[in-house]
Scaffold this active site. Structure first.
Site, PDB file in Angstrom:
ATOM      1  N   SER A  41      14.072  17.937 -39.376  1.00 23.75           N
ATOM      2  CA  SER A  41      14.544  19.274 -39.125  1.00 23.75           C
ATOM      3  C   SER A  41      15.147  20.220 -40.097  1.00 23.75           C
ATOM      4  CB  SER A  41      15.657  19.466 -37.942  1.00 23.75           C
ATOM      5  OG  SER A  41      16.703  18.562 -38.408  1.00 23.75           O
ATOM      6  N   GLY A  78      14.025  16.190 -35.530  1.00 23.61           N
ATOM      7  CA  GLY A  78      14.663  14.929 -34.850  1.00 23.61           C
ATOM      8  C   GLY A  78      13.863  13.839 -35.461  1.00 23.61           C
ATOM      9  N   ASN A 107      17.920  11.234 -39.726  1.00 25.62           N
ATOM     10  CA  ASN A 107      18.520  10.826 -38.363  1.00 25.62           C
ATOM     11  C   ASN A 107      18.529   9.445 -38.015  1.00 25.62           C
ATOM     12  OD1 ASN A 107      18.201  13.552 -36.950  1.00 25.62           O
ATOM     13  ND2 ASN A 107      15.996  13.636 -37.742  1.00 25.62           N
ATOM     14  N   ASP A 188      26.152  24.210 -35.260  1.00 22.60           N
ATOM     15  CA  ASP A 188      26.262  22.822 -35.164  1.00 22.60           C
ATOM     16  C   ASP A 188      26.652  21.879 -36.377  1.00 22.60           C
ATOM     17  OD1 ASP A 188      24.008  22.694 -37.202  1.00 22.60           O
ATOM     18  OD2 ASP A 188      22.357  22.086 -35.505  1.00 22.60           O
TER      19      ASP A 188
END
Length: 215
Positions: A41, A78, A107, A188
């Protein structure tokens, strides 16, 4: 008279052959290099307007600097090293890149996956890239301290060790100058805002430029 004609014919053929060789060499030299970015991402413009991420900014910088290269952004939000490893063969066949920029591992770390597994996947990707007659450039990542000091240190050190092992250029930490500034992140707290991406590119650009010119 026949000998004169034959000599002229040979000279003409040789001249044509030389011109064809020159044309082929010029064509090969002028063909733009292809850079494949295989990331997550952080490279896929998650939460950003299209064209504001570091990869898009790098494309513009290539044009500004008259560097004859094109970038294929194959990043997926992701993505893990395992996912990148499984997707890479098809991407190599389709795009035939000269340079593959691997920005993966974050990730894996966020999920607490074994560092040794991430390294094995990155090694396998390097092997696939090498077999495709291309080169690898690595982009490293750090884990937040809340994942444990031991794990975070081993995770970060993996990139440096791997870079030396496979002799690939490395950007140690793409979020240098960003990670410590909460105001540069989306709500986030994981994904940088568009304002942070010029800083990210500044971290990546010197190594990327050198890697492209070296290939």
């Amino acid at each position: 008279m026949l000998n004169v004609v034959n000599c002229l014919s040979v000279k003409i053929l040789r001249a044509l052959a030389a011109l064809l060789l020159m044309a082929a060499a010029t064509s090969a030299y002028s063909a733009p290099k292809t850079v494949l970015v295989l990331g997550d991402s952080l490279s896929a413009e998650y939460g950003l307007s299209r064209g504001t991420g570091w990869v898009a900014l790098a494309e513009r910088k290539l044009k500004e600097n008259n560097i004859d290269a094109v970038i294929v952004n194959a990043s997926v939000s992701g993505e893990t090293t395992s996912g990148g490893r499984s997707r890479l063969p098809a991407l190599l066949t389709k795009h035939k890149p000269d340079l593959v920029v691997i920005e993966l591992g974050a990730n894996d770390g966020l999920r607490g996956l074994p560092v040794v597994a991430a390294k094995a996947n990155l090694l396998a990707m390097n092997e696939a890239v090498t077999k495709a007659n291309a080169k690898v450039m690595l982009i490293g990542m750090r884990m937040p301290p809340n994942y444990g000091r031991d794990y975070a240190e081993k995770f970060f050190a993996m990139y440096g060790a791997l870079s030396k092992e496979i002799k690939a250029p490395l950007v140690p930490f793409m979020l240098d100058g960003v990670a410590e500034k909460p105001q540069l992140f989306q709500p986030d707290r994981l994904h940088p805002l568009a304002e942070a991406h010029p800083i990210i590119l500044a971290n990546i650009w010197p190594t990327l430029q050198k890697a492209i010119k070296a290939k």
